[in-house]
Design a protein around this motif. Structure first.
Motif, PDB file in Angstrom:
ATOM      1  N   SER A 179       0.782  -1.225  -0.036  1.00 40.73           N
ATOM      2  CA  SER A 179       0.201   0.021  -0.125  1.00 40.73           C
ATOM      3  C   SER A 179       0.798   1.276  -0.093  1.00 40.73           C
ATOM      4  N   CYS A 180       1.970   1.340   0.922  1.00 41.53           N
ATOM      5  CA  CYS A 180       2.569   2.448   0.749  1.00 41.53           C
ATOM      6  C   CYS A 180       3.569   2.555  -0.449  1.00 41.53           C
ATOM      7  N   LYS A 181       3.817   1.722  -1.005  1.00 40.47           N
ATOM      8  CA  LYS A 181       4.473   1.612  -2.314  1.00 40.47           C
ATOM      9  C   LYS A 181       3.743   2.129  -3.459  1.00 40.47           C
ATOM     10  N   LEU A 182       2.413   1.526  -3.360  1.00 42.51           N
ATOM     11  CA  LEU A 182       1.347   2.247  -4.332  1.00 42.51           C
ATOM     12  C   LEU A 182       1.131   3.581  -4.215  1.00 42.51           C
ATOM     13  N   LEU A 183       1.362   4.135  -3.032  1.00 43.18           N
ATOM     14  CA  LEU A 183       1.119   5.555  -2.816  1.00 43.18           C
ATOM     15  C   LEU A 183       2.500   6.412  -3.095  1.00 43.18           C
ATOM     16  N   ALA A 184       3.544   6.043  -2.901  1.00 43.61           N
ATOM     17  CA  ALA A 184       4.723   6.450  -3.413  1.00 43.61           C
ATOM     18  C   ALA A 184       4.734   6.580  -4.772  1.00 43.61           C
ATOM     19  N   HIS A 185       4.214   5.459  -5.688  1.00 45.63           N
ATOM     20  CA  HIS A 185       4.299   5.667  -7.159  1.00 45.63           C
ATOM     21  C   HIS A 185       3.355   6.627  -7.454  1.00 45.63           C
ATOM     22  N   ARG A 186       2.256   6.775  -6.958  1.00 51.62           N
ATOM     23  CA  ARG A 186       1.419   7.598  -7.275  1.00 51.62           C
ATOM     24  C   ARG A 186       1.840   9.356  -7.031  1.00 51.62           C
ATOM     25  N   TYR A 187       2.277   9.450  -5.984  1.00 45.37           N
ATOM     26  CA  TYR A 187       2.975  10.919  -5.602  1.00 45.37           C
ATOM     27  C   TYR A 187       3.870  11.037  -6.678  1.00 45.37           C
ATOM     28  N   THR A 188       4.920  10.178  -6.982  1.00 41.43           N
ATOM     29  CA  THR A 188       5.987  10.324  -8.089  1.00 41.43           C
ATOM     30  C   THR A 188       5.399  10.694  -9.327  1.00 41.43           C
ATOM     31  N   ALA A 189       4.493   9.878  -9.713  1.00 37.20           N
ATOM     32  CA  ALA A 189       3.710  10.200 -11.198  1.00 37.20           C
ATOM     33  C   ALA A 189       3.048  11.495 -11.154  1.00 37.20           C
ATOM     34  N   LEU A 190       2.486  12.107  -9.894  1.00 36.63           N
ATOM     35  CA  LEU A 190       1.905  13.502  -9.875  1.00 36.63           C
ATOM     36  C   LEU A 190       2.953  14.390  -9.898  1.00 36.63           C
ATOM     37  N   LEU A 191       3.961  14.668  -9.313  1.00 37.29           N
ATOM     38  CA  LEU A 191       5.255  15.351  -9.355  1.00 37.29           C
ATOM     39  C   LEU A 191       5.835  15.432 -10.566  1.00 37.29           C
ATOM     40  N   GLU A 192       5.952  14.240 -11.288  1.00 40.69           N
ATOM     41  CA  GLU A 192       6.528  14.472 -12.613  1.00 40.69           C
ATOM     42  C   GLU A 192       5.572  15.019 -13.590  1.00 40.69           C
ATOM     43  N   PHE A 193       4.310  14.677 -13.580  1.00 37.65           N
ATOM     44  CA  PHE A 193       3.273  15.258 -14.538  1.00 37.65           C
ATOM     45  C   PHE A 193       3.234  16.955 -14.369  1.00 37.65           C
TER      46      PHE A 193
END
Length: 568
Positions: A179-193
């Motif tokens: 669950s925390c890895k999924l959150l990290a991937h989502r936050y990283t994708a938003l910051l890159e976008f």
């Protein structure tokens, strides 16, 4: 600021910040307050100069800034720092935890042991009391149950309980990690976008996405540490199960149907079972400790989960591609740095480097370029190439990032340091303690073997230079005196005319070396005297007539009853 004055000022500020937070209803530890004070001073946005003495106004501004940040419960950065302080203050290695548990248990059982060893039973009642104390000690030491409950002595299936607990703890930890890895991937994708779309950047810049990303990344790092310990515990329990079954089989074969067994034959078997039982208890304690640590870490995710609920994240991620760390690494597996493009730099690769797993990768394995430039933590791929710069190793998320970083490593390293000054939680997340040795809480500096916020150990050292570094080149045979040289020349000239003659005669060639040996006199003694004794008869002489009689004249008669000498 330097010296004792600096320390006194910092202590005063820490105490004042703690009092003001307590007045606002927030009771915070000294460790957390000390870290926050130094983090606020370190942040360049607050314009505090570490090289100058703080004025009274500067101290008041610093106190207010610290109180504001410590009371800001809506900032994930504060939750991350609290999580780091909690982990450092409570986490312990296997040896430390078991050693501390043994000391506590011995302290609790010391009165019982003393009462048993000092008892001198004289009657039956005293013997029964000592026996009851021994049973109490056995129950408390083995953890079977309460000593007041005699039914506590029963069959306990510790191995089965451990296996079930390990499975449950592993499953729970895996769920939290995913669950925390999924959150990290989502936050990283938003910051890159955000960085790619300026319009979206203006919409999301007010959100604390970076702080939330650092929060879940730190949570993930701590969970990985706990997961590694649980795996070690599972391996230890598996080994103990094999040993326990073997010991029980040996004991069963030894006892069988015998009515009596010699003490020396069966006692070692029970001692082995006792040691295995203690090992099972230790693993149960470790598992309970790790499970509690994992459960307590979840409270530090509440702030970011409240800022970004599931519905809000789903709406923000519309049209955004979310990539996992594994997918990012897989995409760059075929891209490698061309070593020939760099003349003065050393690159390492996993397939050509001995003991690759033992290399200490900087920044906790994250890309060394993306941290300072983009402000995000992207996983580094060692297959691209590991740059060795000043005896430190760096990995990158892409070939382009590796080339940019290699052009001026010191520049990007400094950018990462500046980023950590703005986000203090990065100091521990990226393992930058060597860059901020003075940013260490006082409470943690007492134990040099615990926590990762402590500076590296220091020691005094000295060097000594020899007076003559090179070996001496003095020619001992050199002579400056001309007459001495002439004397040696005449001596050598005379020696050239000399001859050595030797001769051998008829008598000399038959000679040989003779040796004699003298035996020294030895001490000797004789004795001619003979001891003898004789028994002389005891004289026995009696006098008759001393008491007188009817006549006035006394007539005394001497009677000699001594035995003759020849009769003795």
């Amino acid at each position: 600021m330097s010296g004792e004055r600096t320390q006194s000022v910092i202590k005063r500020i820490i105490r004042q910040v703690g009092l003001e937070c307590a007045a606002q209803g927030q009771s915070l530890s000294e460790t957390l307050v000390a870290f926050m004070v130094k983090a606020v001073v370190l942040d360049p946005r607050n314009d505090f100069n570490m090289d100058q003495i703080l004025t009274e106004n500067d101290m008041q501004d610093l106190i207010q800034l610290c109180v504001t940040r410590l009371l800001d419960t809506t900032n994930p950065s504060l939750s991350t720092i609290k999580m780091q302080v909690y982990f450092d203050m409570n986490y312990a290695s296997r040896d430390e935890l078991l050693g501390e548990q043994e000391r506590v248990l011995e302290g609790k059982l010391a009165p019982v042991v003393r009462a048993i060893t000092e008892s001198r039973p004289r009657v039956q009642e005293d013997t029964e009391n000592v026996y009851q104390k021994i049973v109490t000690y056995a129950l408390l030491r083995s953890g079977l149950g309460s000593p007041t409950d005699i039914e506590a002595v029963r069959e306990v299936t510790v191995p089965d309980m451990l296996n079930e607990a390990i499975q449950l703890a592993t499953w729970t930890l895996d769920e939290n990690l995913n669950s925390c890895k999924l959150l990290a991937h989502r936050y990283t994708a938003l910051l890159e976008f955000m960085q790619e779309d300026p319009h979206r950047h203006s919409q999301l810049s007010s959100l604390k996405l970076k702080e939330a990303l650092f929060n879940v990344r730190q949570y993930e790092a701590f969970l990985c540490i706990l997961q590694s310990n649980i795996i070690t515990t599972a391996q230890e329990v598996e080994s103990l199960n094999v040993q326990f079954e073997a010991a029980m089989m040996v004991l069963k074969n030894t006892v069988e149907d015998k009515t009596s067994i010699e003490f020396k034959e069966v006692f070692p078997l029970f001692m082995e079972l006792s040691e295995l039982w203690t090992s099972f208890q230790d693993e149960m304690l470790l598992l309970s400790f790790l499970t509690n640590m994992a459960n307590n870490l979840q409270q530090f995710l509440e702030t970011q989960s409240q800022l970004f609920p599931e519905e809000m994240l789903t709406s923000l991620l519309e049209g955004v591609t979310v990539k996992s760390d594994e997918e990012r690494i897989k995409e760059t597996m075929e891209t490698k740095v061309n070593v020939s493009d760099f003349k003065n730099q050393e690159w390492l690769f996993p397939e050509t480097t001995d003991n690759f797993d033992q290399l200490l990768i900087q920044y906790h394995g994250f890309c060394a370029h993306s941290i300072g430039v983009k402000g995000i933590t992207l996983p580094g791929n060692p297959a691209i190439g590991i740059l060795k710069h000043k005896e430190k190793y760096y990995v990158f998320s892409s070939k382009e990032a590796a080339y940019l970083f290699a052009q001026d490593p010191d520049k990007f390293i400094q950018l990462n340091v500046e980023k950590a000054k703005k986000y203090a939680e990065l100091i521990q997340l990226l393992e930058l303690h060597h860059q901020f040795e003075y940013l260490v809480p006082h409470a943690q500096a007492r134990n040099a073997s615990r926590g990762s916020l402590k500076p590296p150990p220091k020691r005094d050292s000295g060097t000594q230079t020899d007076t003559h570094i090179l070996p001496p080149t003095i020619v001992r045979s050199y002579e400056w005196n001309e007459w001495e040289l002439r004397r040696k020349a005449i001596k050598l000239a005379n020696l050239r005319r000399k001859l050595t003659h030797s001769m051998q005669t008829d008598l000399s060639h038959m000679r040989r070396e003779n040796f004699t040996q003298v035996y020294l006199p030895k001490d000797a003694g004789t004795q001619t005297k003979r001891d003898n004794s004789s028994n002389v008869p005891k004289p026995q002489i009696f006098l008759k007539g001393l008491r007188g009689g009817p006549s006035p004249t006394t007539h005394m008669v001497t009677v000699d009853l001594t035995r003759p000498l020849d009769e003795t």
